[in-house]
Design a protein around this motif. Sequence first.
Motif, short mmCIF file in Angstrom:
data_model
loop_
_atom_site.label_atom_id
_atom_site.label_comp_id
_atom_site.label_asym_id
_atom_site.label_seq_id
_atom_site.Cartn_x
_atom_site.Cartn_y
_atom_site.Cartn_z
N ASP A 139 -29.25 35.80 17.38
CA ASP A 139 -30.15 36.41 16.40
C ASP A 139 -29.72 36.16 14.96
OD1 ASP A 139 -31.74 37.53 18.46
OD2 ASP A 139 -30.31 39.20 18.66
N GLY A 140 -28.84 35.18 14.77
CA GLY A 140 -28.30 34.94 13.44
C GLY A 140 -29.03 33.85 12.68
N ASP A 141 -28.46 33.48 11.52
CA ASP A 141 -29.01 32.37 10.73
C ASP A 141 -28.94 31.07 11.52
OD1 ASP A 141 -29.50 33.87 8.26
OD2 ASP A 141 -27.31 33.96 8.08
N TYR A 142 -27.88 30.95 12.32
CA TYR A 142 -27.69 29.78 13.18
C TYR A 142 -27.42 30.25 14.60
CZ TYR A 142 -27.39 27.21 8.83
OH TYR A 142 -27.69 26.69 7.60
N ALA A 143 -28.12 29.65 15.55
CA ALA A 143 -27.94 30.05 16.94
C ALA A 143 -26.63 29.54 17.52
CB ALA A 143 -29.12 29.54 17.78
N ASN A 144 -26.14 28.42 16.97
CA ASN A 144 -24.91 27.84 17.50
C ASN A 144 -24.16 27.08 16.41
OD1 ASN A 144 -26.11 25.11 17.38
ND2 ASN A 144 -27.33 25.81 19.12
N LEU A 145 -22.93 26.69 16.75
CA LEU A 145 -22.05 26.01 15.80
C LEU A 145 -22.57 24.62 15.44
CD1 LEU A 145 -19.50 26.56 14.23
CD2 LEU A 145 -18.15 25.81 16.21
N ASP A 146 -23.25 23.97 16.38
CA ASP A 146 -23.84 22.67 16.09
C ASP A 146 -24.78 22.74 14.90
OD1 ASP A 146 -23.08 20.38 17.76
OD2 ASP A 146 -23.66 21.65 19.43
N GLY A 147 -25.67 23.73 14.92
CA GLY A 147 -26.63 23.87 13.84
C GLY A 147 -25.97 24.18 12.51
N LEU A 148 -24.93 25.00 12.56
CA LEU A 148 -24.20 25.37 11.35
C LEU A 148 -23.51 24.15 10.73
CD1 LEU A 148 -23.03 27.41 9.34
CD2 LEU A 148 -21.27 27.96 11.02
N VAL A 149 -22.83 23.37 11.55
CA VAL A 149 -22.15 22.17 11.05
C VAL A 149 -23.16 21.15 10.55
CG1 VAL A 149 -20.67 20.22 11.67
CG2 VAL A 149 -20.13 22.51 12.52
N HIS A 150 -24.26 20.99 11.27
CA HIS A 150 -25.30 20.04 10.86
C HIS A 150 -25.83 20.38 9.48
CE1 HIS A 150 -29.50 18.65 10.46
NE2 HIS A 150 -29.06 17.57 11.08
N ASP A 151 -26.13 21.64 9.24
CA ASP A 151 -26.68 22.03 7.93
C ASP A 151 -25.63 21.94 6.83
OD1 ASP A 151 -29.11 22.40 9.10
OD2 ASP A 151 -29.41 24.44 8.34
N THR A 152 -24.37 22.18 7.18
CA THR A 152 -23.30 22.00 6.18
C THR A 152 -23.23 20.53 5.78
OG1 THR A 152 -22.06 23.82 7.19
CG2 THR A 152 -20.86 22.38 5.69
N LYS A 153 -23.34 19.65 6.75
CA LYS A 153 -23.31 18.21 6.47
C LYS A 153 -24.44 17.81 5.52
CE LYS A 153 -23.79 13.72 8.79
NZ LYS A 153 -24.05 13.03 10.07
N GLN A 154 -25.59 18.47 5.63
CA GLN A 154 -26.74 18.12 4.78
C GLN A 154 -26.47 18.41 3.30
OE1 GLN A 154 -29.00 16.31 6.51
NE2 GLN A 154 -27.51 16.86 8.09
N LEU A 155 -25.44 19.19 3.01
CA LEU A 155 -25.09 19.49 1.62
C LEU A 155 -24.29 18.36 0.98
CD1 LEU A 155 -24.07 23.24 2.03
CD2 LEU A 155 -26.25 22.34 1.17
N VAL A 156 -23.78 17.44 1.80
CA VAL A 156 -23.10 16.24 1.28
C VAL A 156 -24.15 15.29 0.72
CG1 VAL A 156 -21.73 14.21 1.95
CG2 VAL A 156 -21.18 16.47 2.89
N ASP A 157 -23.83 14.60 -0.37
CA ASP A 157 -24.76 13.66 -0.98
C ASP A 157 -25.28 12.68 0.08
OD1 ASP A 157 -25.62 11.13 -2.41
OD2 ASP A 157 -25.10 12.34 -4.16
N GLU A 158 -26.58 12.46 0.11
CA GLU A 158 -27.19 11.63 1.15
C GLU A 158 -26.67 10.20 1.14
OE1 GLU A 158 -31.38 11.37 0.68
OE2 GLU A 158 -31.30 10.82 -1.45
N ARG A 159 -26.19 9.72 0.00
CA ARG A 159 -25.66 8.36 -0.07
C ARG A 159 -24.30 8.23 0.59
NH1 ARG A 159 -26.32 8.17 -6.45
NH2 ARG A 159 -25.63 10.30 -6.02
N LEU A 160 -23.66 9.38 0.86
CA LEU A 160 -22.32 9.37 1.46
C LEU A 160 -22.32 10.00 2.85
CD1 LEU A 160 -20.51 10.73 -1.73
CD2 LEU A 160 -20.73 8.35 -1.06
N ARG A 161 -23.45 10.55 3.25
CA ARG A 161 -23.53 11.37 4.45
C ARG A 161 -23.31 10.57 5.74
NH1 ARG A 161 -28.93 14.12 4.08
NH2 ARG A 161 -28.02 14.92 2.14
N ASP A 162 -23.70 9.32 5.74
CA ASP A 162 -23.64 8.54 6.97
C ASP A 162 -22.67 7.36 6.88
OD1 ASP A 162 -25.57 10.10 8.39
OD2 ASP A 162 -27.12 9.19 7.13
N ALA A 163 -21.61 7.54 6.08
CA ALA A 163 -20.64 6.46 5.91
C ALA A 163 -19.74 6.28 7.13
CB ALA A 163 -19.77 6.72 4.68
N GLY A 164 -19.75 7.28 8.04
CA GLY A 164 -18.99 7.15 9.27
C GLY A 164 -17.61 7.76 9.24
N ASP A 165 -17.20 8.32 8.10
CA ASP A 165 -15.84 8.88 8.02
C ASP A 165 -15.83 10.39 7.85
OD1 ASP A 165 -16.91 8.85 5.47
OD2 ASP A 165 -15.09 8.10 4.49
#
Length: 339
Positions: free
Chosen positions: A199-225
């Motif tokens: 019943d929270g903002d995020y149902a699981n840790l996957d969703g929480l980590v995913h949304d945290t990742k979205q705060l990284v600049d999109e040009r650096l988000r998928d660099a693989g590191d």
Amino acid sequence: MAHSLSAYGAKMFAQLQLAIAESYGVELASEHFSVDPTIAQELNDAITAKSDFLQRINVIGVTEIKGQKVFIGTSGPVTGRTDVTENDREAKDASALSQTTYELSSTESDVGMAYAKIDAWAKFPDFHQRYSAAVQKQIALDRILVGFHGTHAAVQTDIKKYPMLQDVNKGWLQQAREQIPAQVLQEGKTAGKVTLGTDGDYANLDGLVHDTKQLVDERLRDAGDLIAIIGSDLLAADKAKLYAKQGDVPTEKERIEEAQVIATYGGLPAFSVPFFPVNAVVVTSWDNLSIYFQDSSWRKQTIDNPKRSRIEDYNSRNEGYVIEQLEKFAMTENVELVA
């Protein structure tokens, strides 16, 4: 507590001081001396070697107490094509957009060891190595503690008031709060906290980590590191769910316990590191976190202090914490587990 060193303990302490003097190229370890920059780097390497986490990030010597960051990342693509019949080729400014300077603070790591412990250790032929390793390991742990909990650099620190060394220096998390607040998620639907659960903002840790990742600049988000550093309470809660589902399968339980990479969350390899806040998540790359020390600033002195029935080892240097590329750092904190 012993009020004086035993004869053998005194002998071994004298040998320790001779070994320190020889290692640092000075006449007397009991006198305050400056450590040669080359030897300071060796000492720093020995401290770094005491921690897996410190070996993953950058711990490096710099010349100035203030200056430009050492590892300036790129802000985006530099590849293209120019019609030179019409235009001149232009070199793109690929430097990171964020603040590129650092500043170091005077930092002391002073260790006292009671006579009784020196006497107990004196029986070991490798006494000098044991002693040095103990001091180096504690400095390594303190560096990590400040990196994750430091909020300010006080003129006079107070370990009773700030047991997590919050007043020694501004660590990585505090720098993120101050310099990139838009990349630090501190609350969800409820003020002052981010909730995790059915019943929270995020149902699981996957969703929480995913949304945290979205705060990284999109040009650096998928660099693989990118990696996720996850607080122990959040990992424990998620592991408990896995145990509940599969814990009765021995091979699965063994896999859970032995995994160096705890799991993959939000598409990122996840890690648990010492002293990281239990209710937070950081997404960045290992090489985006740095500790700088001024290589000419290391000072040292080892003395016998009978007034306190101990020997004292004084170490000081100018040191600071750096997020190399702020655009490549994101954090969610104040996470509260809910049903």
